[in-house]
Design a protein around this motif. Structure first.
Motif, PDB file in Angstrom:
ATOM      1  N   VAL A 377      -9.972 -17.052  -5.301  1.00  0.00           N
ATOM      2  CA  VAL A 377      -9.485 -15.913  -6.067  1.00  0.00           C
ATOM      3  C   VAL A 377      -7.969 -15.969  -5.966  1.00  0.00           C
ATOM      4  N   ILE A 378      -7.311 -16.065  -7.105  1.00  0.00           N
ATOM      5  CA  ILE A 378      -5.863 -16.272  -7.074  1.00  0.00           C
ATOM      6  C   ILE A 378      -5.127 -15.206  -7.876  1.00  0.00           C
ATOM      7  N   ASN A 379      -3.893 -15.040  -7.489  1.00  0.00           N
ATOM      8  CA  ASN A 379      -2.975 -14.194  -8.232  1.00  0.00           C
ATOM      9  C   ASN A 379      -2.556 -14.970  -9.478  1.00  0.00           C
ATOM     10  N   GLU A 380      -2.825 -14.393 -10.627  1.00  0.00           N
ATOM     11  CA  GLU A 380      -2.588 -15.111 -11.880  1.00  0.00           C
ATOM     12  C   GLU A 380      -1.122 -15.475 -12.097  1.00  0.00           C
ATOM     13  N   ASP A 381      -0.238 -14.677 -11.549  1.00  0.00           N
ATOM     14  CA  ASP A 381       1.190 -14.941 -11.763  1.00  0.00           C
ATOM     15  C   ASP A 381       1.693 -16.055 -10.857  1.00  0.00           C
ATOM     16  N   THR A 382       1.346 -15.945  -9.573  1.00  0.00           N
ATOM     17  CA  THR A 382       1.858 -16.933  -8.610  1.00  0.00           C
ATOM     18  C   THR A 382       0.915 -18.122  -8.476  1.00  0.00           C
ATOM     19  N   MET A 383      -0.296 -18.012  -8.963  1.00  0.00           N
ATOM     20  CA  MET A 383      -1.336 -19.037  -8.836  1.00  0.00           C
ATOM     21  C   MET A 383      -1.653 -19.355  -7.366  1.00  0.00           C
ATOM     22  N   SER A 384      -1.365 -18.413  -6.471  1.00  0.00           N
ATOM     23  CA  SER A 384      -1.702 -18.641  -5.061  1.00  0.00           C
ATOM     24  C   SER A 384      -2.845 -17.721  -4.638  1.00  0.00           C
ATOM     25  N   SER A 385      -3.541 -18.142  -3.564  1.00  0.00           N
ATOM     26  CA  SER A 385      -4.721 -17.411  -3.103  1.00  0.00           C
ATOM     27  C   SER A 385      -4.364 -15.992  -2.713  1.00  0.00           C
ATOM     28  N   VAL A 386      -5.245 -15.056  -3.016  1.00  0.00           N
ATOM     29  CA  VAL A 386      -5.035 -13.684  -2.552  1.00  0.00           C
ATOM     30  C   VAL A 386      -5.451 -13.597  -1.087  1.00  0.00           C
ATOM     31  N   GLN A 387      -5.057 -12.521  -0.440  1.00  0.00           N
ATOM     32  CA  GLN A 387      -5.488 -12.262   0.939  1.00  0.00           C
ATOM     33  C   GLN A 387      -7.002 -12.156   0.992  1.00  0.00           C
ATOM     34  N   ARG A 388      -7.586 -12.670   2.065  1.00  0.00           N
ATOM     35  CA  ARG A 388      -9.042 -12.572   2.231  1.00  0.00           C
ATOM     36  C   ARG A 388      -9.371 -11.273   2.963  1.00  0.00           C
ATOM     37  N   ASP A 389      -9.113 -10.172   2.295  1.00  0.00           N
ATOM     38  CA  ASP A 389      -9.281  -8.872   2.941  1.00  0.00           C
ATOM     39  C   ASP A 389     -10.282  -7.979   2.213  1.00  0.00           C
ATOM     40  N   GLY A 390     -10.929  -8.523   1.192  1.00  0.00           N
ATOM     41  CA  GLY A 390     -11.886  -7.711   0.448  1.00  0.00           C
ATOM     42  C   GLY A 390     -11.223  -6.674  -0.438  1.00  0.00           C
ATOM     43  N   LYS A 391      -9.883  -6.734  -0.520  1.00  0.00           N
ATOM     44  CA  LYS A 391      -9.160  -5.718  -1.300  1.00  0.00           C
ATOM     45  C   LYS A 391      -8.277  -6.326  -2.383  1.00  0.00           C
ATOM     46  N   ALA A 392      -7.541  -7.375  -2.015  1.00  0.00           N
ATOM     47  CA  ALA A 392      -6.568  -7.944  -2.953  1.00  0.00           C
ATOM     48  C   ALA A 392      -7.287  -8.526  -4.162  1.00  0.00           C
ATOM     49  N   LEU A 393      -6.943  -8.055  -5.333  1.00  0.00           N
ATOM     50  CA  LEU A 393      -7.584  -8.505  -6.570  1.00  0.00           C
ATOM     51  C   LEU A 393      -6.925  -9.759  -7.105  1.00  0.00           C
ATOM     52  N   GLY A 394      -7.703 -10.593  -7.721  1.00  0.00           N
ATOM     53  CA  GLY A 394      -7.167 -11.776  -8.370  1.00  0.00           C
ATOM     54  C   GLY A 394      -8.217 -12.349  -9.297  1.00  0.00           C
ATOM     55  N   GLU A 395      -7.884 -13.456  -9.952  1.00  0.00           N
ATOM     56  CA  GLU A 395      -8.833 -14.070 -10.873  1.00  0.00           C
ATOM     57  C   GLU A 395      -9.668 -15.110 -10.124  1.00  0.00           C
ATOM     58  N   ILE A 396     -10.956 -15.104 -10.380  1.00  0.00           N
ATOM     59  CA  ILE A 396     -11.843 -16.098  -9.765  1.00  0.00           C
ATOM     60  C   ILE A 396     -11.635 -17.420 -10.495  1.00  0.00           C
ATOM     61  N   VAL A 397     -11.362 -18.475  -9.710  1.00  0.00           N
ATOM     62  CA  VAL A 397     -11.101 -19.792 -10.294  1.00  0.00           C
ATOM     63  C   VAL A 397     -12.000 -20.827  -9.622  1.00  0.00           C
TER      64      VAL A 397
END
Lengths: 596, 596
Positions: A377-397
């Motif tokens: 799951v990544i941040n679409e802008d930075t293309m880096s992984s989101v925190q694995r905290d069950g909270k940080a939203l991102g796109e599933i890749v």
């Protein structure tokens, strides 16, 4: 070390089609397929029939990379074509039987299908589609072959060719083309078909092989399964279990419809061990179990393993079907990933949790299947992984050899889908600390209704065609039976001479849609509004519309509580397009916010 | 259709090494490995340790395709190297710890190993091998690193480098080389090492990936296995379960030796669910169960799944271990096929057969695993399939992407092994009408003793070096404990001046062999004879010698009946090389026949 060449004995192109000759060799005497009251084949017979059909396809002039389309429910022919068509070097294109003639025509046109197999029940739909194709002056009109019912032939015909004739006249000894490159296309599956740029997803032999074996592992489908065809084979080739059952030498139990009576009948008669379905089928199973008075249908004699996907199974539903004896595994996938891409692998440590916790854990989409190199799951802008905290939203890749080759003749869609070494699913999710991915928001563009994908853009395009519509957006609205249904937000056009809107009502918009798309795609709710919420770049903020639609969802059979404090509107359950206009509805509220 | 290019997101080279980063991502908090009383790692820790070691290998100058050898039992380092070495782009070469110094030196020389990891228990063997290498003027002498015991460090050293130091000094953030081609070599496994042309079997990343997933399916190893390392990892990389356990996020229970106490201790302490072993280990398990007074060791608390191979498990043995609670699956494989190639898939319909029928069915080698495109039994002359009647003999042949890349620097062996699009196993078998393959005669060249392959040619070469030996052939002789042991047929040299043989006795030949090969390779029986049976082309008829050896086999502990009518010789059980010369022995009889 490098000098060892590839040889015929140690480098064989991967293909799921190879599971059939293997099944013939090692499971030849075992049952491959049953259908109706009279049809029962062994793996040797299925192998023979597929070779015959493949030889007939070659005789008809079908060549490498030609598309052979089929419009059929889960009948024996549909199963056999998953082997016979690629055995002839061609590409199988299974067409969703729930589409309308226009969409079917669009698929035939875009795929340039050379041959079109049509189940006798769908002859009318096919004729309409072919007529559209001809009247539009299509350069390619396919040869048509009808598939009559194998259990009870009807005599219905469409054109000269007929499936059983092609099988029986075929020659099983004809030398079939050898697969030279595992990157070659094996099937073509349309995720949407009515727009000007249809998205035809192409699978390679390699990807299909890897996805097939990977799903056998994720689901732990062992030897001698008895697999019930509740999931349409036109969905990602039955989530690859068309090929997977052959790999395991199992029994394919074919049924035309996933009706409760047929499902329970097949389970009792054939000792079904496995089936796949969208969660919507759970409702059918529960209703069926409740409707029958036979006690053996309220509790299965032996457990049936169910792989479900398309939408997370609601906890209450899960609990109720599991009580009957269905063991549910939840997976997440999409056509572009050759079916399931994440599976919610169960952990023994969860066995002892309270039922609500278990349901919550099982509703998560899970971990990557083994054919994928990675899922994140990544941040679409930075293309880096989101925190694995069950909270940080991102796109599933996703990344791996079971991801599609790409969309056929659609470079724009391919550019959008493949970014930075990833396949972008468009779905928004989180990663939990234990590595399990959970979807928090469906893709901006996809609504999944009763297991069917609806492309919101397609519905929007139809809405824009209405003379009174100035702006429109379609999002998913939760639905107690279908999981989701389309909800349309429509801004009426201003009258040319002034400030007043053109006259339009919701029913009219719904009727307009009915004539232009398959039934399941028609918005069940139309909200007329002054403006759509848009961000600074002018993009419609669908997240806000989905929030609004959530509050408009039809009430389930049981009593529900709606938590929003003011102005919530409940649309009458089950009445298509029956929402009423309400000045105080939450959409207006959202709009007000977006206007601040 | 063809124009869709491969992309980073949809074409990822297949590699079993990728199961480790996946395990880190999705099973990170779960136990990966336990060893001794104090060592316990999670998958995140194993991932970190492997990355560190890989970075240290790079820092030491290890480059793509360099060979890194290891001489160690099933300790944590041995496990980690299966990931860390290929993560550095290098090729892992696991060396059989039962070899002698000469054989180890031959492997180091032939593989041109750059780095040599040695478990502290094998420092003496390694030193001897290195000394041989130096004294032979080898162009390449590897750097040496000792692997101390991780549970109870001993302080034993050999050279400057030490495994834990390389791990702890490594940098887990270093960018490791990306695998670009799945055909690249991942490991190198010698099937025999002492001859002038050692057979070093090279596996590709692709073949290892496919074999790993294929065996997970054939054995139906599900989620969260607890895998006990009874099978040496130096055998086909632990039949690929080194990687397979990572794919499943299981627990690796490492033990130095497959001693009964350690095996039962590990089963009780860690809840072992799976283990692999040669049938010879069954004897150890049975003796261990009988020797202990604790009743819980006579019956396992929970079933343990055992995958066995190397030799068909004798029916009586099978019955006895299954009674304790071991569920046995029988597989057939060879180093060249990346471990198991056929598995005896059980059929539910056999459940109700009498025990003797079940044992007979389970002793068959079975059907091809899913990574193979095909397995067959063919007539060597016509290269066509034999009748599937359970009677027609032919050579077992394999085809598929899990077959080795080839033998390293041994074109002759490659030409012999790859023929007509097949890999020739050298084993003779039949196909039963149900498609199951059964071995009827082991390969002409291989003797399998206690799970170890012995190349009869290597033993023959040593025999030929004896000044009194004119001709020699070595074949397998059945043995109640080891399955098979080598039996040598030796023709003494004639004296130069006449008809009399040079003086030589069996004990002398055995002693001569002891000095020249690993203990397990030394013939347990030497038969002096006048001539070897040869066919018209002058080829030794080993089938006849094997028949003869069968009648010479040591008596098992229980009473046995020997059915041959005249002149059978029973060698005393367990006494190495202790056969006595017998004018009436069946070899003489065979020879007489061949002379007709």
């Amino acid at each position: 070390m490098e000098q060892l060449p590839k040889r015929a004995a140690n480098y064989v192109p991967l293909s799921p089609v190879g599971f059939l000759p293997r099944a013939n060799a090692v499971y030849g005497d075992r049952t491959s397929l049953v259908y109706g009251r009279r049809v029962r084949f062994t793996w040797s017979q299925t192998h023979d029939r597929c070779r015959r059909l493949a030889s007939s396809l070659l005789a008809l002039g079908v060549r490498k990379n030609d598309v052979v389309s089929v419009l059929a429910p889960n009948v024996p022919a549909m199963y056999e074509m998953h082997f016979a068509v690629p055995m002839a070097g061609a590409v199988l294109n299974t067409v969703n039987t729930r589409l309308d003639a226009k969409a079917v025509a669009a698929i035939l046109r875009h795929s340039e299908a050379k041959l079109f197999f049509v189940d006798y029940e769908y002859v009318r739909l096919a004729s309409d589609a072919l007529q559209l194709l001809v009247s539009d002056g299509a350069s390619q009109v396919p040869l048509v072959a009808v598939i009559d019912d194998l259990d009870r032939p009807t005599g219905v015909r469409l054109g000269e060719l007929e499936y059983e004739g092609l099988v029986s006249r075929g020659d099983p000894t004809v030398q079939l083309p050898m697969l030279a490159d595992e990157w070659d296309a094996v099937t073509l599956n349309y995720t949407s078909g009515t727009t000007s740029a249809p998205k035809g997803v192409v699978y390679s032999h390699r990807g299909a092989y890897l996805s097939t074996t990977s799903l056998l592992m994720s689901w732990e489908m062992g030897a001698e399964p008895v697999y019930l065809w509740t999931l349409p084979m036109f969905h990602c080739n039955g989530w690859t279990f068309t090929w997977g059952v052959a790999a395991r030498g199992g029994v394919n139990v074919c049924i035309r419809d996933a009706r409760a009576a047929d499902v329970y009948g097949a389970i009792a008669r054939h000792g079904v061990t496995h089936m796949c379905c969208a969660p919507v089928v759970f409702n059918i199973l529960l209703e069926g179990a409740a409707a029958t008075s036979a006690p053996n249908q309220r509790q299965l004699a032996a457990p049936v393993h169910v792989l479900t996907g398309g939408a997370p199974p609601p906890a209450a539903l899960l609990e109720r079907v599991e009580r009957i004896g269905f063991h549910v595994t939840h997976a997440y996938g999409l056509t572009e990933a050759t079916g399931p891409a994440l599976a919610c692998e169960w952990r023994a440590q969860w066995d002892h949790l309270p039922v609500s916790d278990r349901a919550r854990l099982k509703a998560r989409q899970g971990v990557s299947v083994l054919s994928l190199a990675d899922a994140d799951v990544i941040n679409e802008d930075t293309m880096s992984s989101v925190q694995r905290d069950g909270k940080a939203l991102g796109e599933i890749v996703l990344r791996g050899s079971s991801v599609m080759k790409g969309y056929l003749k659609n470079p724009e869609a391919n550019e959008a889908a493949f970014k930075g070494g990833w396949f972008m699913t468009g779905d928004v999710g989180v990663v939990h600390p234990d590595g399990y991915i959970e979807i928090k928001d469906r893709s901006k563009d996809v609504i999944i209704s009763g297991g069917e994908n609806i492309c919101s853009k397609e519905v929007e395009e139809a809405l824009f065609a209405h003379p009174a519509v100035a702006d429109a957006a379609v999002v998913a609205m939760p639905h107690p039976h279908w999981g989701e249904t389309p909800c349309a937000f429509v801004v009426p056009r201003k009258k040319e001479d002034g400030d007043q809107n053109v006259q339009v009502c919701e029913e009219e918009v719904v009727d307009f849609c009915r004539k232009r798309m398959a039934r399941f795609m028609v918005p069940r709710k139309v909200v007329l509004c002054e403006a759509l919420p848009r961000n600074a770049l002018g993009k419609v903020e669908k997240v806000k519309l989905r929030d609004a639609a959530r509050k408009l969802q039809p009430a389930p059979a049981q009593k529900t509580t709606t938590s929003n404090s003011k102005g919530s509107t409940k649309a009458p359950a089950g009445k298509s397009g029956g929402g009423r206009r309400d000045e105080q509805n939450p959409v207006a509220h959202v709009m007000a916010m977006s206007r601040l």
